[in-house]
Design a protein around this motif. Structure first.
Motif, PDB file in Angstrom:
ATOM      1  N   PRO A 282       9.175  -9.322  -2.234  1.00 26.09           N
ATOM      2  CA  PRO A 282       7.880  -8.783  -2.662  1.00 26.09           C
ATOM      3  C   PRO A 282       7.990  -7.986  -3.954  1.00 26.09           C
ATOM      4  O   PRO A 282       9.070  -7.538  -4.331  1.00 26.09           O
ATOM      5  N   LEU A 283       6.857  -7.832  -4.625  1.00 27.88           N
ATOM      6  CA  LEU A 283       6.743  -6.885  -5.731  1.00 27.88           C
ATOM      7  C   LEU A 283       6.233  -5.583  -5.122  1.00 27.88           C
ATOM      8  O   LEU A 283       5.136  -5.544  -4.547  1.00 27.88           O
ATOM      9  N   ILE A 284       7.029  -4.526  -5.196  1.00 26.63           N
ATOM     10  CA  ILE A 284       6.634  -3.238  -4.605  1.00 26.63           C
ATOM     11  C   ILE A 284       5.872  -2.437  -5.657  1.00 26.63           C
ATOM     12  O   ILE A 284       6.444  -2.019  -6.669  1.00 26.63           O
ATOM     13  N   VAL A 285       4.580  -2.257  -5.420  1.00 25.87           N
ATOM     14  CA  VAL A 285       3.725  -1.542  -6.369  1.00 25.87           C
ATOM     15  C   VAL A 285       3.761  -0.044  -6.106  1.00 25.87           C
ATOM     16  O   VAL A 285       3.762   0.761  -7.038  1.00 25.87           O
ATOM     17  N   GLN A 286       3.782   0.331  -4.823  1.00 26.33           N
ATOM     18  CA  GLN A 286       3.888   1.750  -4.451  1.00 26.33           C
ATOM     19  C   GLN A 286       4.895   1.872  -3.313  1.00 26.33           C
ATOM     20  O   GLN A 286       4.855   1.116  -2.339  1.00 26.33           O
ATOM     21  N   LYS A 287       5.813   2.807  -3.441  1.00 29.34           N
ATOM     22  CA  LYS A 287       6.855   2.986  -2.420  1.00 29.34           C
ATOM     23  C   LYS A 287       6.274   3.636  -1.170  1.00 29.34           C
ATOM     24  O   LYS A 287       5.186   4.220  -1.200  1.00 29.34           O
ATOM     25  N   SER A 288       7.028   3.556  -0.083  1.00 29.97           N
ATOM     26  CA  SER A 288       6.558   4.112   1.186  1.00 29.97           C
ATOM     27  C   SER A 288       6.401   5.631   1.126  1.00 29.97           C
ATOM     28  O   SER A 288       5.616   6.208   1.870  1.00 29.97           O
TER      29      SER A 288
ATOM     30  N   ARG B  76      -0.078  -3.474   2.732  1.00 30.37           N
ATOM     31  CA  ARG B  76       0.885  -2.477   3.183  1.00 30.37           C
ATOM     32  C   ARG B  76       1.940  -3.153   4.051  1.00 30.37           C
ATOM     33  O   ARG B  76       1.627  -3.950   4.935  1.00 30.37           O
ATOM     34  N   SER B  77       3.187  -2.841   3.773  1.00 30.84           N
ATOM     35  CA  SER B  77       4.298  -3.371   4.556  1.00 30.84           C
ATOM     36  C   SER B  77       5.330  -2.261   4.716  1.00 30.84           C
ATOM     37  O   SER B  77       5.903  -1.805   3.718  1.00 30.84           O
ATOM     38  N   GLU B  78       5.494  -1.810   5.957  1.00 31.24           N
ATOM     39  CA  GLU B  78       6.411  -0.696   6.253  1.00 31.24           C
ATOM     40  C   GLU B  78       6.095   0.507   5.379  1.00 31.24           C
ATOM     41  O   GLU B  78       6.999   1.196   4.891  1.00 31.24           O
ATOM     42  N   GLY B  79       4.808   0.736   5.160  1.00 34.52           N
ATOM     43  CA  GLY B  79       4.357   1.913   4.414  1.00 34.52           C
ATOM     44  C   GLY B  79       4.258   1.707   2.922  1.00 34.52           C
ATOM     45  O   GLY B  79       3.624   2.501   2.217  1.00 34.52           O
ATOM     46  N   ALA B  80       4.896   0.656   2.412  1.00 37.00           N
ATOM     47  CA  ALA B  80       4.863   0.382   0.959  1.00 37.00           C
ATOM     48  C   ALA B  80       3.738  -0.598   0.640  1.00 37.00           C
ATOM     49  O   ALA B  80       3.348  -1.407   1.488  1.00 37.00           O
TER      50      ALA B  80
END
Length: 587
Positions: free
Chosen positions: A313-319, A292-296
């Motif tokens: 980063p590869l964002i798998v799920q948004k915040s 988790r990074s800043e909610g994402a």
């Protein structure tokens, strides 16, 4: 029928035996055999072996020559230059090998099946729901279809997947807009075609996008509708299904024009992986692959940095809890590996998406979904350019619609066919025009290495001269005309006959069909098959110019040359089919 050993493989075996007899420690060494303009084949491997054995290369080459068995296959072998071997093939071996391929009743021309076939899932031809297909969709479809043909022909178990864009924010936007403007998609005429229906949908999409970008209240309503869609709201799902169904009718009409088979069961779009998204995220987070990074939920890579030098980063799920392309692509990998039991995942996708797939594949490797036994490959392709060398656009700067491009190709090709046609009806001219036009578009694409850009030039594509499908189709049709004129005289191989130079050159090239197909399939490289077929047609043209067929000197020579013609035709027909291109009997 069993596969036919090619002349090059046969010569390779003879040389390997001679090498090991001369230099026992060289057993298993590659003689480095290749076609040559100085002889039928040249072997260059002795130089490296001589260096390793601290021997004089010419003397070692002479010793190898003394061990080579000549006669049935190799007629002559001599030392050339610093230690090359120049090899001449016996005429009877050329004709005999072609006769064995000709006798293959399966139509495979002696091409073997892969010894250890696996399962390849190939992701190609990925249009978007509610959007018209444009020139950018051409390459994925054409290249992917040819790779499917090549892999299936060589025995691979192929699972086709069309990962259509059928989910996400744009559908909340579309559904909300249609709910508020219900009459904009009414088809009062029951005869509306797939193309007209998609044109209406495309217009609707543009109107919805304009309102979404300019009206904050509509944007809020559209985003709420996305939540309804993801939650399975009955009315919203029904609207979404209508978009999908109308789009599929259109997709099928375009692919039919492209002379490609697209099966409904193979269309598994982004929506097909919805039920897996949450679990994919959970598995990645629990294993520590994603954090988790800043909610994402993100996956970081030390070696992938943005312009500012910071890791991308590869964002798998948004915040906000939403899922992006990465979650869908990773879920698709899980499905293809664990449910479809794939050994290879092949993605025929624009080169501009290389970074995304590099990160997705590395994430899947870290999660253990990809490993030494299961690999993922992006078959990246370049851009279709206009004659000016810039991305292909209309004069107004719009992206070119694929159907317009294909229709123009068919019109141009029909004009060429009509000009040449002597005994074709209007119906036949229309049929041949479609086969020649679509073949021209496909061949221009496939004769270029996938990772290169290429210029879309219809004038060149439908030319009877040069490296075009029309040139190949014309060579095939010319052979069929000769075979018809032969009447009751049938093609027959006569290995006892001496061959003219043009016959030898054509025969030797025809004999390498199997290894070319094998190489093109293994490397996902249809352009190698296209180059081979162009050479077949070129060598046939030389043969046709220099070697009278029906007016040959003896009845046996007539039969043998008809045989060479027929083997050429069968090779062109089979090879072009593997590229997805028709070979009309008359042009």
């Amino acid at each position: 029928m069993a596969s036919v050993t090619s002349l090059s493989d046969n010569v390779q075996q003879h040389l390997a035996s001679a090498l090991s007899a001369t230099l026992p420690e060289a057993a298993g060494a590659d003689p480095l055999l290749r076609r040559s303009d100085r002889a039928d084949f040249q072997a260059n491997g002795i130089l490296a072996l001589a260096k390793k054995a601290k021997a004089n290369p010419r003397e070692l080459a002479a010793q190898v020559v003394s061990q080579v068995v000549t006669g049935d296959v190799i007629e002559d072998v001599e030392v050339s230059g610093p230690g090359f071997l120049n090899i001449t093939i016996a005429d009877k071996a050329i004709t005999g090998n072609l006769a064995a391929r000709y006798a293959d009743e399966t139509g495979r021309l002696g091409v073997p099946y892969a010894e250890q076939p696996g399962t390849t899932v190939i992701d190609y031809a990925q249009p978007n729901v509610a959007k018209e297909m444009h020139v950018g969709h051409l390459r994925s479809a054409v290249i992917g279809d040819s790779v499917v043909q090549l892999l299936e022909f060589t025995g691979e178990n192929v699972v086709r997947r069309h990962h259509i864009g059928d989910w996400g924010t744009q559908f909340g936007m579309l559904i909300q807009y249609l709910d508020e403007h219900p009459h904009e998609l009414d088809h009062k005429d029951a005869r509306v075609t797939g193309e007209e229906a998609m044109s209406n949908l495309d217009r609707l999409y543009k109107a919805a996008r304009k309102k979404f970008d300019s009206d904050e209240e509509f944007k809020t309503r559209a985003r709420r509708r996305v939540v309804d869609l993801q939650a399975g709201d009955e009315h919203t799902l029904a609207m979404w299904q209508r978009f999908v169904d109308e789009s599929k009718i259109y997709f099928f009409s375009v692919f039919e024009k492209l002379d490609m088979e697209i099966r409904d069961a193979d269309i598994v779009g982004e929506s097909g992986y919805n039920d897996m998204l949450a679990e994919t995220c959970r598995l990645l987070e629990e294993s520590g692959v994603a954090v988790r990074s800043e909610g994402a939920l993100c996956v970081f890579f030390d070696d992938i940095k943005g312009p500012d030098g910071n890791p991308v980063p590869l964002i798998v799920q948004k915040s906000d809890g939403g899922y992006g392309y990465a979650a869908t692509d990773l879920s698709a990998i899980r499905d293809r590996v664990f449910n479809l039991k794939a050994n290879t995942l092949l993605y025929v996708v624009d080169a501009r998406q290389a970074l995304h797939f590099r990160m997705v594949f590395e994430t899947a490797r870290r999660a253990g979904w990809l490993n030494d036994d299961v690999t993922a490959v992006q078959l990246a392709f370049g851009t279709v350019l206009g004659k000016d060398g810039k991305p292909f656009k209309t004069r107004e700067g719009e992206t070119v619609r694929l159907v317009d491009l294909l229709d123009e190709a068919i019109d141009r090709a029909s004009a060429v066919v009509r000009e040449k046609a002597q005994d074709l009806s209007e119906e036949e001219i229309a049929e041949r025009g479609a086969q020649v036009g679509i073949g021209a578009v496909k061949y221009a694409d496939l004769s270029t290495s996938a990772n290169r850009d290429y210029k879309f030039d219809l004038d060149q594509m439908v030319s009877l001269n040069g490296d075009t499908s029309v040139y190949l189709q014309y060579a095939y049709a010319r052979i069929q005309s000769i075979l018809r004129k032969a009447g009751e005289v049938s093609p027959a191989a006569h290995p006892e006959l001496a061959l003219a130079d043009a016959e030898r050159a054509l025969g030797l090239h025809l004999d390498s069909f199997a290894e070319t197909v094998r190489e093109a399939a293994a490397e996902y490289a249809p352009h190698k098959l296209a180059a081979y077929l162009y050479q077949v047609a070129s060598l046939y043209t030389t043969f046709y110019d220099k070697c009278p067929v029906l007016r040959a000197e003896t009845p046996a020579q007539v039969e043998n040359r008809l045989f060479l013609c027929d083997v050429t035709a069968r090779t062109l027909h089979r090879g072009m089919a593997l590229l997805g291109i028709r070979t009309p009997e008359k042009l």
